[in-house]
Design an enzyme around this catalytic site. Structure first.
Site, PDB file in Angstrom:
ATOM      1  N   ASP A 102       1.047  -1.155   0.049  1.00 41.73           N
ATOM      2  CA  ASP A 102      -0.055   0.087  -0.091  1.00 41.73           C
ATOM      3  C   ASP A 102       0.933   1.032  -0.216  1.00 41.73           C
ATOM      4  O   ASP A 102       2.280   1.195   0.112  1.00 41.73           O
ATOM      5  CB  ASP A 102      -0.931  -0.117   1.187  1.00 41.73           C
ATOM      6  CG  ASP A 102      -0.276  -0.014   2.625  1.00 41.73           C
ATOM      7  OD1 ASP A 102       1.041   0.214   2.541  1.00 41.73           O
ATOM      8  OD2 ASP A 102      -0.782  -0.035   3.636  1.00 41.73           O
ATOM      9  N   PHE A 106      -3.283   5.426   3.932  1.00 43.52           N
ATOM     10  CA  PHE A 106      -4.370   5.183   4.889  1.00 43.52           C
ATOM     11  C   PHE A 106      -3.765   5.260   6.218  1.00 43.52           C
ATOM     12  O   PHE A 106      -4.236   5.676   7.226  1.00 43.52           O
ATOM     13  CB  PHE A 106      -4.773   3.727   4.823  1.00 43.52           C
ATOM     14  CG  PHE A 106      -5.933   3.200   5.765  1.00 43.52           C
ATOM     15  CD1 PHE A 106      -7.169   3.897   5.543  1.00 43.52           C
ATOM     16  CD2 PHE A 106      -5.752   2.473   6.788  1.00 43.52           C
ATOM     17  CE1 PHE A 106      -8.212   3.629   6.479  1.00 43.52           C
ATOM     18  CE2 PHE A 106      -6.569   2.091   7.683  1.00 43.52           C
ATOM     19  CZ  PHE A 106      -7.809   2.599   7.472  1.00 43.52           C
ATOM     20  N   GLY A 225     -11.535   3.750   0.899  1.00 45.52           N
ATOM     21  CA  GLY A 225     -12.557   4.581   1.851  1.00 45.52           C
ATOM     22  C   GLY A 225     -13.645   4.091   1.907  1.00 45.52           C
ATOM     23  O   GLY A 225     -14.668   4.361   2.355  1.00 45.52           O
ATOM     24  N   ASP A 275      -7.913  -7.551   0.542  1.00 41.70           N
ATOM     25  CA  ASP A 275      -7.157  -7.679   1.570  1.00 41.70           C
ATOM     26  C   ASP A 275      -7.808  -7.268   2.864  1.00 41.70           C
ATOM     27  O   ASP A 275      -8.719  -6.563   2.972  1.00 41.70           O
ATOM     28  CB  ASP A 275      -5.648  -6.858   1.594  1.00 41.70           C
ATOM     29  CG  ASP A 275      -6.155  -5.309   2.145  1.00 41.70           C
ATOM     30  OD1 ASP A 275      -6.621  -4.631   1.331  1.00 41.70           O
ATOM     31  OD2 ASP A 275      -5.703  -5.157   2.957  1.00 41.70           O
ATOM     32  N   CYS A 313     -12.933 -28.310   6.372  1.00 46.40           N
ATOM     33  CA  CYS A 313     -11.586 -27.534   6.029  1.00 46.40           C
ATOM     34  C   CYS A 313     -10.599 -28.680   5.935  1.00 46.40           C
ATOM     35  O   CYS A 313     -10.501 -29.653   6.681  1.00 46.40           O
ATOM     36  CB  CYS A 313     -11.311 -26.635   7.226  1.00 46.40           C
ATOM     37  SG  CYS A 313      -9.874 -25.625   6.898  1.00 46.40           S
ATOM     38  N   CYS A 315      -7.049 -27.965   6.500  1.00 49.19           N
ATOM     39  CA  CYS A 315      -5.863 -27.237   6.834  1.00 49.19           C
ATOM     40  C   CYS A 315      -5.399 -28.212   8.036  1.00 49.19           C
ATOM     41  O   CYS A 315      -6.036 -28.963   8.446  1.00 49.19           O
ATOM     42  CB  CYS A 315      -6.260 -25.990   7.601  1.00 49.19           C
ATOM     43  SG  CYS A 315      -6.849 -25.835   9.074  1.00 49.19           S
ATOM     44  N   CYS A 318      -7.315 -28.523  11.257  1.00 47.55           N
ATOM     45  CA  CYS A 318      -8.432 -28.912  11.162  1.00 47.55           C
ATOM     46  C   CYS A 318      -8.246 -30.606  10.929  1.00 47.55           C
ATOM     47  O   CYS A 318      -9.097 -31.514  11.592  1.00 47.55           O
ATOM     48  CB  CYS A 318      -9.561 -28.792  10.357  1.00 47.55           C
ATOM     49  SG  CYS A 318      -9.879 -26.975  10.621  1.00 47.55           S
ATOM     50  N   HIS A 344      -5.724 -21.757  10.188  1.00 49.02           N
ATOM     51  CA  HIS A 344      -6.958 -22.062   9.743  1.00 49.02           C
ATOM     52  C   HIS A 344      -7.740 -20.964   9.077  1.00 49.02           C
ATOM     53  O   HIS A 344      -8.343 -21.026   8.083  1.00 49.02           O
ATOM     54  CB  HIS A 344      -7.852 -22.694  10.722  1.00 49.02           C
ATOM     55  CG  HIS A 344      -9.398 -22.844  10.481  1.00 49.02           C
ATOM     56  ND1 HIS A 344      -9.854 -23.785   9.773  1.00 49.02           N
ATOM     57  CD2 HIS A 344     -10.237 -21.556  10.755  1.00 49.02           C
ATOM     58  CE1 HIS A 344     -10.949 -23.500   9.690  1.00 49.02           C
ATOM     59  NE2 HIS A 344     -11.528 -22.212  10.110  1.00 49.02           N
TER      60      HIS A 344
HETATM   61 ZN    ZN Z   1      -8.940 -25.589   9.089  1.00 52.83          ZN
END
Ligand code: ZN
Length: 383
Positions: A102, A106, A225, A275, A313, A315, A318, A344
């Site tokens: 960026d 901001f 904004g 983001d 999930c 990941c 999990c 996660h």
């Molecule tokens: Zn997960």
């Protein structure tokens, strides 16, 4: 066109001709010096050249394509010249995939004590030590070129969403002048530059700002904004008005938005990039996203829960741990709890984006959106 940077739209659901319908969602392909990014995409935030609690290797494993890092913070500490010395931001932080930086705008307006905003730039005091700094469009080009990010953002003025129209208009005019100066000062061939549309929540001002900013041939356009405290319906109305004025063949980036609700709604309007610090910040505060809705994992009711956090999930968290174990880690403030939670949450959003892209390609985005929220809202989880 430089071959290391380009944007190609692959599919636009609901429309036979690419670029025709706006309210359909688009699947695109962003070619950047450090690799390709398929859109729509969510970018985790690495403010201090690090995503909190997660290592680059872990981020890659869960499918992160691109990170965002903050010019303002890296300029103050360690300083962009230090990062240039280390070979640029990619080498410094050990991340070889694309990075978007960026412009610092901001943070200049939200974190520091402002001394003076002039047409030339902004004088502000560092929130760290009170030292005085002067940000200009030219300096923010210099910093981002030193960092060597794949995408640099123009320096803009973010007026508060409830500011009077005369003030917003003045900020817009300045943002436009700064955008022209930024574009002129920028010289790094292998770096994309995105303009930023402002205009508060006023639809006529959004359109005016979009017309001004898109008159400069940036590589992409961001919508700034929004989602700064106004109701969601107001956000979406301003977003829709802005998107209607953005060129269809350039990437569109909605800054600072990361909730599933707003991501789906914005993708439907043709937004390509997002983001937000929320998924990692929430994870450090024990709020975890699951396919059934948000879960506050610290709650004692999970102590004897042997289920995974989210059975849908894939990941590491999990696959290996129970809600009961995560509850224990968070209740004891163990760092590994925050690591597992952050891993996660980022995977949850990354997988959601993967599914969104597939659904757009297969022209069933609206069906996926409905299925997602039928599950996401139906759970007891948000206590
Ligand atoms: Zn997960």
């Amino acid at each position: 066109m430089n071959s290391t940077k380009s944007f190609t739209l692959q599919t636009q659901a609901g429309s036979e001709k690419i670029g025709e319908a706006l309210s359909a969602g688009r699947n695109g392909f962003l070619r950047l010096p450090h690799g390709d990014v398929e859109t729509p995409v969510f970018m985790p935030v690495g403010t201090q050249a690090a995503v909190k609690c997660l290592l680059p290797g872990q981020l890659k494993e869960i499918g992160t394509q691109i990170l965002l890092s903050n010019t303002f913070h890296l300029y103050l500490r360690p300083g962009h010249e230090d990062i240039r010395f280390h070979g640029g931001l990619h080498r410094f932080m050990g991340w070889d995939r694309p990075i978007l930086t960026d412009s610092g705008g901001f943070q200049v307006f939200s974190l520091s004590k402002l001394n003076k905003i002039t047409d030339e730039g902004v004088v502000f005091r560092s929130p760290l030590d009170g030292s005085e700094h002067f940000f200009t469009p030219e300096l923010t080009v210099e910093i981002q070129e030193a960092l060597g990010s794949d995408i640099a953002m123009v320096f803009d003025e973010c007026a508060p969403h409830d500011a009077p129209e005369t003030y917003i208009r003045q900020a817009m005019k300045r943002t436009y002048e700064w955008a022209k100066r930024f574009y002129k000062a920028h010289s790094k061939e292998d770096q994309m530059v995105f303009g930023i549309v402002q205009g508060g929540v006023s639809i006529p001002l959004r359109q005016e700002s979009a017309e001004q900013i898109t008159s400069i041939p940036f590589d992409g356009y961001a919508i700034g904004g929004l989602s700064v405290g106004e109701p969601e319906s107001v956000t979406l109305a301003a977003l829709e008005a802005t998107c209607a004025y953005l060129p269809k063949d350039k990437p569109r980036y909605l800054m600072g938005v990361g909730t599933p609700e707003l991501i789906f709604a914005s993708v439907a309007l043709g937004v390509d990039m997002f983001d937000c610090v929320l998924p990692t910040r929430s994870a450090r505060h024990a709020t975890l996203y699951t396919s059934g809705g948000k879960v506050h994992i610290k709650s004692a009711k999970y102590k004897r829960n042997r289920e995974p956090l989210d059975p849908r999930c894939d990941c590491y968290t999990c696959r290996h741990f129970s809600r009961g174990y995560l509850q224990h880690l968070y209740a004891r403030s163990e760092v590994s709890g925050m690591v597992l939670g952050s891993l996660h949450n980022i995977r949850f959003l990354t997988a959601m984006m993967e599914n969104i892209r597939i659904s757009i390609r297969e022209r069933r985005f609206e069906a996926y959106r409905k299925a997602f929220f039928d599950r996401y809202r139906n759970q007891d989880g948000s206590e």
